[in-house]
Design an enzyme around this catalytic site. Structure first.
Site: not given
Ligand SMILES: Cc1ncc(COP(=O)(O)O)c(C=O)c1O
Length: 397
Positions: A52, A104, A201
């Protein structure tokens, strides 16, 4: 004599930031699938004691992302939201976050439903004009949070201008760089203190993992994030760390193609009679096209648009009619995806707040993949024919 880093192209730097294994010469980073590390005596070890706290595969990814983002410390988490959560844990009760308004949805939910009850408040601002940010900062603001481009309306904020405001007011600036990726944009070079990524992503790039990353400009701040990572425990697994590293190897190439395809799709959409607004920073008509061109090397692979028939039903007709664009949350993978934010990614944001931030009922977000652009455009063309005419009631609503 070897070339120095400055002489190398971005792609070469990115590919060669991934080291050859010093122990064996393996060209692919080894996956250390272990929970613990044998010690010679209590506290005498080879740099690792418990997985961890630290794992060599994860450590490689953390070093690579710190280099790509031109920061000091990289820290890898089990999701993008866990990465965001770690940054918010830097704050204390009574502190205020000033966040971009079309944030988001998951970050909105985290700020509102988890952190407000611990006394951390959030104010939202349209950050497309840095002056708005200047006026919205209060003495309690400790963190300015922007995404640029934003999800899903592709708003652009001037990172350098907002960094100056943050510095002048003694607060941190964190940029969610998920949409641009380090292949296009390095916020830390523009004055930001922290960068976060949903590595799920573009960094992963193949829609096969969930991961998050934080990079800090200063070592001291990075050590605080590392402490939070170990104390809260939301680490990225060795295998998923390896998958992100592998994704990074092709990042420059993929991003180049995502950008080319997205530009073509955006230009097609803008002339279509059923389409109302098209959101893509690569269009000259985009309100902050010049800022995007100044601070990034390209405009990314996400295109959003609204329909003249601005109803949820029209959007649903479209998103259930494409063949190549698959209806799914997430973005940034090889295969094209699309989503209807009002009903999917942004469902946790109240409708009035969502609409005020420009996320209309008919807004559709495309994650333009790596298929042939012409095939994608044909797919969009046929799906647009599937939108049924609005009924009389809808027209007058
Ligand atoms: C701009 C943005 N930040 C953060 C996140 C969160 O990421 P995760 O889905 O890997 O937790 C997303 C998810 O779609 C996102 O589009």
């Amino acid at each position: 004599m070897g070339q120095n880093q400055k002489e190398m192209s971005n792609a070469t730097q990115i590919i060669h930031s991934i080291p050859v294994d010093p122990l064996t010469g393996a060209i692919s980073v080894p996956i250390y699938q272990t929970s613990t590390f044998v010690q010679e005596a209590p506290g005498v070890n080879r740099g690792y004691d418990y997985a961890r706290t630290g794992n060599p595969t994860r450590a490689t990814l953390e070093t690579v992302i710190a280099q790509l983002e031109k920061g000091s410390v990289g820290v890898a988490f089990g999701s993008g939201l866990a990465a965001i959560d770690a940054v918010i844990k830097l704050l204390e009760s009574g502190d205020e976050i000033l966040a971009v308004d079309d944030i988001y949805g998951g970050a909105f939910r985290l700020f509102t439903h988890i952190y407000q009850k611990f006394g951390i408040t959030v104010n939202y601002v349209d950050a497309t004009n840095a002056e708005n940010v200047f006026h919205a900062v209060t003495p309690k603001t400790k963190l300015i949070w922007i995404e640029t481009p934003t999800n899903p309306t592709l708003k652009i904020s001037d990172i350098a201008a907002i960094a100056k405001i943050a510095k002048a007011n003694g607060c941190l600036l964190c940029v969610d760089n998920t949409f641009a990726s380090p292949a296009l944009q390095n916020p830390l070079l523009l004055g930001a203190d922290i960068v976060v990524h949903s590595a799920t992503k573009y960094l992963g790039g193949h829609s096969d993992l969930i991961a998050g990353l934080v990079v800090t400009k200063e070592k001291e701040l990075g050590e605080k994030i590392k402490f939070i990572q170990n104390a809260s425990g939301a680490i990225l697994s060795p295998f998923d760390s390896w998958l992100v590293i592998r994704g990074i190897e092709t990042l420059p190439l993929r991003i180049k193609q995502h950008c080319e395809n997205a530009q073509k799709v955006a230009e097609y959409l803008i002339d279509h009679p059923k389409v109302d607004k098209v959101f893509y920073p690569g269009l000259k008509s985009h309100v902050n096209h010049d800022i995007a061109a100044k601070q990034a090397k390209g405009f990314g692979g996400i295109v959003s648009f609204t329909l003249k028939n601005d109803t949820e039903q029209a959007a649903i007709d479209f998103v259930t009619s494409t063949q190549l664009f698959k209806l799914a949350e997430s973005l940034g993978g090889v295969k094209s995806l699309l989503c209807h934010p009002a009903n999917m990614t942004h469902k946790s944001i109240p409708a009035e707040i969502r609409k005020a931030a420009g996320v209309q009922d008919s807004l559709i977000r495309l994650s333009v993949g790596l298929e042939e652009a012409d095939d994608l455009i044909k797919d969009i063309e046929q799906a647009l024919t599937c939108i049924k005419k609005p009924n009389f009631q809808n027209v007058n609503q």
